[in-house]
Design a protein around this motif. Structure first.
Motif, PDB file in Angstrom:
ATOM      1  N   LEU A   1       0.894  -1.597  -0.427  1.00 17.78           N
ATOM      2  CA  LEU A   1      -0.464   0.364  -0.065  1.00 17.78           C
ATOM      3  C   LEU A   1       0.317   1.070   0.197  1.00 17.78           C
ATOM      4  CD1 LEU A   1      -3.473  -0.015   1.605  1.00 17.78           C
ATOM      5  CD2 LEU A   1      -1.533   1.998   2.425  1.00 17.78           C
ATOM      6  N   CYS A   2       0.459   2.422  -1.132  1.00 16.36           N
ATOM      7  CA  CYS A   2       1.740   3.442  -0.776  1.00 16.36           C
ATOM      8  C   CYS A   2       0.944   4.695  -0.487  1.00 16.36           C
ATOM      9  CB  CYS A   2       1.626   3.357  -2.406  1.00 16.36           C
ATOM     10  SG  CYS A   2       2.509   4.915  -3.027  1.00 16.36           S
ATOM     11  N   LEU A   3       1.469   5.231   0.421  1.00 19.69           N
ATOM     12  CA  LEU A   3       1.112   6.108   1.049  1.00 19.69           C
ATOM     13  C   LEU A   3       1.825   7.030   0.870  1.00 19.69           C
ATOM     14  CD1 LEU A   3      -0.764   7.098   3.470  1.00 19.69           C
ATOM     15  CD2 LEU A   3       1.063   6.630   5.086  1.00 19.69           C
ATOM     16  N   SER A   4       1.155   8.269   0.216  1.00 16.44           N
ATOM     17  CA  SER A   4       2.084   9.239  -0.875  1.00 16.44           C
ATOM     18  C   SER A   4       1.220  10.506  -0.799  1.00 16.44           C
ATOM     19  CB  SER A   4       1.920   8.660  -2.372  1.00 16.44           C
ATOM     20  OG  SER A   4       2.731  10.083  -2.993  1.00 16.44           O
ATOM     21  N   ALA A   5       2.021  11.366  -0.648  1.00 14.70           N
ATOM     22  CA  ALA A   5       1.672  13.016  -0.969  1.00 14.70           C
ATOM     23  C   ALA A   5       1.491  13.786  -2.088  1.00 14.70           C
ATOM     24  CB  ALA A   5       2.449  13.852  -0.230  1.00 14.70           C
ATOM     25  N   TYR A   6       1.034  12.922  -3.462  1.00 15.03           N
ATOM     26  CA  TYR A   6       1.028  13.374  -4.876  1.00 15.03           C
ATOM     27  C   TYR A   6      -0.024  12.548  -4.933  1.00 15.03           C
ATOM     28  CZ  TYR A   6       6.176  14.172  -3.565  1.00 15.03           C
ATOM     29  OH  TYR A   6       7.116  14.714  -3.664  1.00 15.03           O
ATOM     30  N   GLU A   7      -0.707  13.601  -5.749  1.00 12.40           N
ATOM     31  CA  GLU A   7      -2.317  13.412  -6.639  1.00 12.40           C
ATOM     32  C   GLU A   7      -2.392  12.843  -8.043  1.00 12.40           C
ATOM     33  OE1 GLU A   7      -5.306  15.980  -3.845  1.00 12.40           O
ATOM     34  OE2 GLU A   7      -4.196  16.122  -2.578  1.00 12.40           O
ATOM     35  N   ASP A   8      -1.266  13.345  -8.961  1.00 19.83           N
ATOM     36  CA  ASP A   8      -1.269  13.140  -9.934  1.00 19.83           C
ATOM     37  C   ASP A   8      -1.430  11.945 -10.160  1.00 19.83           C
ATOM     38  OD1 ASP A   8       0.294  13.023 -12.382  1.00 19.83           O
ATOM     39  OD2 ASP A   8       0.017  15.624 -12.759  1.00 19.83           O
ATOM     40  N   SER A   9      -1.986  11.941 -11.323  1.00 22.82           N
ATOM     41  CA  SER A   9      -3.064  10.403 -11.339  1.00 22.82           C
ATOM     42  C   SER A   9      -1.554  10.099 -12.383  1.00 22.82           C
ATOM     43  CB  SER A   9      -4.265  10.352 -12.797  1.00 22.82           C
ATOM     44  OG  SER A   9      -3.405  11.455 -14.151  1.00 22.82           O
ATOM     45  N   ARG A  10      -0.143  10.219 -12.494  1.00 21.42           N
ATOM     46  CA  ARG A  10       0.921   9.895 -13.175  1.00 21.42           C
ATOM     47  C   ARG A  10       1.710   8.862 -12.413  1.00 21.42           C
ATOM     48  NH1 ARG A  10       5.459  13.731 -15.041  1.00 21.42           N
ATOM     49  NH2 ARG A  10       4.610  14.503 -13.272  1.00 21.42           N
ATOM     50  N   TRP A  11       1.411   9.487 -10.725  1.00 21.99           N
ATOM     51  CA  TRP A  11       1.958   9.418  -9.833  1.00 21.99           C
ATOM     52  C   TRP A  11       1.460   7.585  -9.146  1.00 21.99           C
ATOM     53  CZ3 TRP A  11       6.687   9.562  -8.100  1.00 21.99           C
ATOM     54  CH2 TRP A  11       7.390  10.924  -8.371  1.00 21.99           C
ATOM     55  N   VAL A  12      -0.007   8.078  -9.162  1.00 23.61           N
ATOM     56  CA  VAL A  12      -1.183   6.908  -8.882  1.00 23.61           C
ATOM     57  C   VAL A  12      -1.167   5.466  -9.834  1.00 23.61           C
ATOM     58  CG1 VAL A  12      -3.641   6.452  -8.186  1.00 23.61           C
ATOM     59  CG2 VAL A  12      -2.886   8.778  -8.152  1.00 23.61           C
ATOM     60  N   ARG A  13      -1.165   5.541 -10.929  1.00 25.79           N
ATOM     61  CA  ARG A  13      -0.595   4.959 -12.190  1.00 25.79           C
ATOM     62  C   ARG A  13       0.998   4.239 -11.401  1.00 25.79           C
ATOM     63  NH1 ARG A  13      -1.110   7.837 -17.332  1.00 25.79           N
ATOM     64  NH2 ARG A  13      -0.070   5.581 -17.955  1.00 25.79           N
ATOM     65  N   ALA A  14       1.539   5.241 -11.743  1.00 24.65           N
ATOM     66  CA  ALA A  14       3.274   4.633 -11.612  1.00 24.65           C
ATOM     67  C   ALA A  14       2.978   3.552 -10.200  1.00 24.65           C
ATOM     68  CB  ALA A  14       3.553   5.591 -11.604  1.00 24.65           C
ATOM     69  N   ALA A  15       2.468   4.228  -8.983  1.00 25.74           N
ATOM     70  CA  ALA A  15       2.278   2.912  -8.411  1.00 25.74           C
ATOM     71  C   ALA A  15       1.562   1.837  -8.320  1.00 25.74           C
ATOM     72  CB  ALA A  15       1.755   3.765  -6.650  1.00 25.74           C
ATOM     73  N   PHE A  16       0.704   1.613  -8.956  1.00 29.10           N
ATOM     74  CA  PHE A  16       0.375   0.448  -9.216  1.00 29.10           C
ATOM     75  C   PHE A  16       1.130  -0.042 -10.353  1.00 29.10           C
ATOM     76  CE2 PHE A  16      -3.667   2.032  -7.331  1.00 29.10           C
ATOM     77  CZ  PHE A  16      -4.162   1.679  -6.764  1.00 29.10           C
ATOM     78  N   ASP A  17       2.074   0.596 -11.162  1.00 30.19           N
ATOM     79  CA  ASP A  17       1.979  -0.709 -12.283  1.00 30.19           C
ATOM     80  C   ASP A  17       3.984  -1.350 -11.623  1.00 30.19           C
ATOM     81  OD1 ASP A  17       0.420   0.429 -14.298  1.00 30.19           O
ATOM     82  OD2 ASP A  17       1.292   2.059 -15.044  1.00 30.19           O
ATOM     83  N   ALA A  18       4.072  -0.365 -10.495  1.00 32.67           N
ATOM     84  CA  ALA A  18       4.968  -0.595  -9.847  1.00 32.67           C
ATOM     85  C   ALA A  18       4.576  -2.258  -8.656  1.00 32.67           C
ATOM     86  CB  ALA A  18       5.871   0.353  -8.775  1.00 32.67           C
TER      87      ALA A  18
END
Length: 223
Positions: free
Chosen positions: A80-97
């Motif tokens: 589970l990624c706990l992040s300060a970033y709300e941009d869709s690129r970061w969300v996608r990157a986390a799931f892709d990782a």
């Protein structure tokens, strides 16, 4: 049996606070805590926790890169990624990782708890406040994700991040336990692949591609 949890975030106070909340019940057992991405990988491989809560931005080795390395080697670990970033690129990157959930740091513990329970039930979870961001990102798959650096190997991404964060060639060699010559060879390959010249250009590239979100230091002259 309690759910074993590994925490990985650069901010010690956040880790300590989260650990206290989790340990307040008998449901969880925090087996490790670190602010270093490479140490996160080592600890996860050794401990094989049921749950890894990580931040995508950590110095030395990003949380995204750590998750990418752990996903195939810790198949039973839910991430589970706990992040300060709300941009869709970061969300996608986390799931892709390989992440199974994405929660914002500005969310309350109730949302985090909901996310934890969801991923432990082998489901996926994203903070309600950014669900629309994820949907929008899926609709626009042409928008590049972050943290991938197409064309670079995992080791080259790691070295790029370290250079961008101000480490010298010698520092990187010592950290990765390789020779200075090996680091220099990697740097030449990276520069050649990306068509860049100099650490300044490499740093801008790393920031733009999300390989680091941290302010760089001043590289030594031998870097």
């Amino acid at each position: 049996m309690p759910v074993t949890v590994l925490l990985a975030d650069e901010h010690g106070l956040l880790r300590d606070g989260l650990a206290s909340l989790l340990l307040a019940t008998s449901r969880f057992n925090v087996v490790g805590s670190t602010g270093d991405g490479r140490e996160c990988v080592r600890m996860a491989l050794r401990l094989q926790p049921r749950l890894l809560i990580f931040d995508c931005a950590m110095r030395g080795l990003s949380g995204l890169e750590a998750a990418r390395r752990l996903a195939p080697r810790c198949p039973e670990t839910r991430m589970l990624c706990l992040s300060a970033y709300e941009d869709s690129r970061w969300v996608r990157a986390a799931f892709d990782a390989g992440a199974h959930g994405y929660v914002l740091k500005r969310d309350g513990y109730g949302v985090l708890s909901e996310g934890i329970e969801a991923v432990l039930r082998t489901k996926y979870f994203v903070s309600p406040d950014i669900a629309h961001v994820l949907v929008d990102g899926l609709r626009r798959r042409d928008v590049p994700t972050v943290g991938m650096a197409p064309g670079l190997s995992a080791r080259e991404r790691e070295i790029t991040q370290l250079f961008a964060e101000g480490l010298s060639t010698r520092d990187i060699a010592e950290r990765l336990h390789v020779s200075i010559k090996t680091v220099g060879t990697h740097r030449e390959h990276i520069m050649g692949k990306l068509g860049l010249q100099g650490i300044a250009q490499l740093t801008r590239y790393a920031l733009r591609e999300g390989l680091t979100v941290l302010e760089p230091g001043v590289p030594d002259q031998d870097s």
